[in-house]
Enzyme design. Structure first.
Site, PDB file in Angstrom:
ATOM      1  N   ASP A 187       0.879  -1.184   0.000  1.00  0.00           N
ATOM      2  CA  ASP A 187       0.000   0.000   0.000  1.00  0.00           C
ATOM      3  C   ASP A 187       0.909   1.224   0.000  1.00  0.00           C
ATOM      4  O   ASP A 187       2.148   1.104  -0.057  1.00  0.00           O
ATOM      5  CB  ASP A 187      -0.938  -0.011   1.228  1.00  0.00           C
ATOM      6  CG  ASP A 187      -2.265   0.691   0.939  1.00  0.00           C
ATOM      7  OD1 ASP A 187      -2.224   1.899   0.658  1.00  0.00           O
ATOM      8  OD2 ASP A 187      -3.329   0.044   0.970  1.00  0.00           O
ATOM      9  N   HIS A 193     -12.599  -0.641  -8.066  1.00  0.00           N
ATOM     10  CA  HIS A 193     -13.735   0.297  -8.050  1.00  0.00           C
ATOM     11  C   HIS A 193     -13.278   1.719  -7.690  1.00  0.00           C
ATOM     12  O   HIS A 193     -14.032   2.663  -7.860  1.00  0.00           O
ATOM     13  CB  HIS A 193     -14.860  -0.209  -7.134  1.00  0.00           C
ATOM     14  CG  HIS A 193     -14.680   0.096  -5.679  1.00  0.00           C
ATOM     15  ND1 HIS A 193     -15.733   0.363  -4.845  1.00  0.00           N
ATOM     16  CD2 HIS A 193     -13.565   0.167  -4.921  1.00  0.00           C
ATOM     17  CE1 HIS A 193     -15.266   0.595  -3.620  1.00  0.00           C
ATOM     18  NE2 HIS A 193     -13.959   0.472  -3.645  1.00  0.00           N
TER      19      HIS A 193
HETATM   20  C1  LIG Z   1     -10.835   0.835  -0.649  1.00  0.00           C
HETATM   21  S1  LIG Z   1      -9.280   0.586   0.087  1.00  0.00           S
HETATM   22  C2  LIG Z   1      -9.208  -1.192   0.048  1.00  0.00           C
HETATM   23  C3  LIG Z   1      -8.307  -1.723   1.089  1.00  0.00           C
HETATM   24  C4  LIG Z   1      -8.239  -3.246   1.223  1.00  0.00           C
HETATM   25  N1  LIG Z   1      -7.829  -3.879  -0.006  1.00  0.00           N
HETATM   26  C5  LIG Z   1      -9.563  -3.829   1.744  1.00  0.00           C
HETATM   27  O1  LIG Z   1     -10.169  -4.648   1.074  1.00  0.00           O
HETATM   28  O2  LIG Z   1      -9.983  -3.461   2.849  1.00  0.00           O
HETATM   29  C6  LIG Z   1      -8.125   1.055  -1.204  1.00  0.00           C
HETATM   30  C7  LIG Z   1      -6.681   0.960  -0.783  1.00  0.00           C
HETATM   31  O3  LIG Z   1      -5.830   1.295  -1.911  1.00  0.00           O
HETATM   32  C8  LIG Z   1      -4.715   2.008  -1.416  1.00  0.00           C
HETATM   33  N2  LIG Z   1      -4.080   2.766  -2.517  1.00  0.00           N
HETATM   34  C9  LIG Z   1      -4.551   3.862  -3.147  1.00  0.00           C
HETATM   35  N3  LIG Z   1      -3.713   4.261  -4.124  1.00  0.00           N
HETATM   36  C10 LIG Z   1      -2.689   3.396  -4.112  1.00  0.00           C
HETATM   37  C11 LIG Z   1      -1.526   3.265  -4.903  1.00  0.00           C
HETATM   38  N4  LIG Z   1      -1.274   4.123  -5.910  1.00  0.00           N
HETATM   39  N5  LIG Z   1      -0.692   2.257  -4.645  1.00  0.00           N
HETATM   40  C12 LIG Z   1      -0.952   1.387  -3.617  1.00  0.00           C
HETATM   41  N6  LIG Z   1      -2.056   1.447  -2.833  1.00  0.00           N
HETATM   42  C13 LIG Z   1      -2.912   2.440  -3.078  1.00  0.00           C
HETATM   43  C14 LIG Z   1      -5.316   2.897  -0.350  1.00  0.00           C
HETATM   44  O4  LIG Z   1      -4.345   3.409   0.537  1.00  0.00           O
HETATM   45  C15 LIG Z   1      -6.311   1.923   0.313  1.00  0.00           C
HETATM   46  O5  LIG Z   1      -5.722   1.226   1.377  1.00  0.00           O
END
Ligand SMILES: C[S@@+](CC[C@H](N)C(=O)[O-])C[C@H]1O[C@@H](n2cnc3c(N)ncnc32)[C@H](O)[C@@H]1O
Length: 429
Positions: A275, A321
């Protein structure tokens, strides 16, 4: 459009409420209540689908009956922005924590302990009370209901309300302005959220610069993943056993909630949670000590090429999404150089069903999430055909997929081979 009459709806409510009541009483389970000591969630277990169906029927019919009896004009006027104001104030000023769970406090005392104007306290709380958050046992005295108690005892729920009101609500209020300013944009920094934050950065960039906001948002997500239909029990549904001693890379895995669940069910698997740096910094503290040797955290931006080569599974739960098609294609293509023969990309995400397929209150929740995606990232929820187009656009010659219906978030597995196995689970049929 459902054209049931008021008395037909009343019958649906009565028949199905009787089923639920009989089920709960015959098992000695508590009746639904907002009493401060009542259970804070539905007691209907997932292995009683017919009772869950009865519950959905009552919720839908009750909402519909209410709207019918309001009539079109009062119904339209019942949409009020103020619903969120009292919620925001209660969490921002820590009003719930200032009142003892089984005690009482006067408006004056609450105003003193929260450093607020007494009139403001009174109007905020009396508004919230119309929504069963707190009640007034005697004039001027405030006590908890089961709902307000949750805001004291469940930090995920208070963070959910805090993030909904301080982040999402502000973004929503600027989304139409963003649609005017950036028509049809697929860019995550041309959104209602960006305008509300007076920023040209995406939501994740903005949040990553503020530890408090980032942590609250992560915790709020966790509250959501434990809600009906989104809870982590569904991550077990993929055949993880077949990987035995393999490595799973949880891309965008936040604090490792899904991996923690999987690690306790599948002792042979190892996990790397990727992340953004500010998110993984908090991750290791969220994992139980006995699992920490098998769950590693790593900062990685999934918009760049995947550095962990030859893993067995690249797992994306609730990631796609968050991104418009343009970026989802980039995320998939970034993985391809890392994939060994037979590796899987497992996508656990929503599949939007045709309108009217789900109970209305569940459909409303998914449609609302689709709007939230617009507000935050110019991203979207997808129907099956949209997923199909996305995979074809990413790499038509190498990515194949298929769809298996189920309950919960969708699972879509992509294998880089000719006999690709894809499992997808559809949300509550
Ligand atoms: C909706 S959350 C889903 C988290 C987890 N997969 C879950 O099911 O609970 C989206 C995640 O994507 C991460 N994220 C956003 N942009 C990112 C990037 N460019 N690279 C890595 N992670 C990223 C956010 O920090 C967040 O933790």
């Amino acid at each position: 459009m459902d054209t049931s009459s008021a008395s037909e709806l009343a019958t649906i409510i009565s028949v199905n409420t009787a089923k639920i009541t009989e089920y709960l009483t015959s098992r000695g389970l508590a009746a639904p209540s907002f009493h401060v000591d009542a259970p804070n969630r539905s007691l209907i277990p997932s292995d009683a689908p017919e009772i869950e169906t009865a519950r959905s029927a009552v919720i839908d019919a009750t909402l519909q009956l209410r709207d019918l009896l309001l009539g079109p004009k009062e119904y339209l006027m019942s949409f009020t922005h103020d619903w969120l104001l009292s919620m925001q104030a209660i969490v921002r000023f820590q009003i719930a924590t200032s009142i003892p769970i089984h005690g009482e406090k006067s408006f004056t005392e609450i105003a003193e302990s929260c450093s607020l104007d007494e009139l403001d306290v009174r109007r905020i709380l009396r508004h919230a009370m119309t929504k069963r958050i707190f009640y007034e046992p005697r004039k001027g005295i405030v006590a908890h209901t089961a709902a307000s108690r949750l805001l004291v005892e469940d930090s995920q729920m208070s963070d959910w309300v805090g993030a909904s009101t301080d982040e999402l609500w502000q973004a929503a209020s600027q989304t139409v302005n963003a649609m005017v300013k950036y028509p049809g944009s697929q860019e995550p920094n041309e959104t209602g959220f960006a305008i509300a934050n007076n920023s040209d950065k995406s939501v994740f960039e903005v949040l990553s610069q503020d530890m408090f906001r980032a942590k609250r948002f992560g915790n709020a997500m966790k509250a959501f993943t434990e809600g009906t239909g989104f809870d982590l029990q569904y991550v077990d549904n993929y055949p993880w056993k077949e990987i035995e001693n393999g490595t799973v890379v949880d891309v965008g895995g936040s604090h490792g909630f899904a991996c923690t669940k999987l690690a306790s069910s599948f002792p042979g698997l190892k996990f790397i949670v990727q992340d953004l740096p500010s998110v993984v910094a908090n991750g290791a503290n969220s994992v139980p000590a006995e699992l920490s040797r098998r769950i590693e955290f790593m900062a990685h931006d999934f918009l760049k090429e995947q550095p962990i080569k030859n893993a067995d599974v690249y797992f994306f739960r609730w990631i796609f999404h968050n991104w418009s098609d343009k970026y989802c294609i980039q995320i998939l293509r970034n993985l391809i150089p890392a994939l060994k023969n037979g590796a899987c990309i497992v996508i656990n995400d929503n599949v939007l069903l045709k309108p009217g397929t789900l109970p209305n209150w569940r459909e409303e929740r998914l449609r609302s999430m689709d709007l939230t995606m617009l507000e935050l990232q110019n991203s979207r929820e997808r129907e099956l055909e949209d997923w199909e187009k996305l995979f074809a656009a990413a790499d038509k010659s190498r990515l194949e997929w298929k769809h298996i219906k189920g309950i919960g978030l969708a699972y879509i597995t992509i294998l880089l081979s000719r006999f690709l196995q894809i499992i997808s689970r559809i949300y509550y049929i």
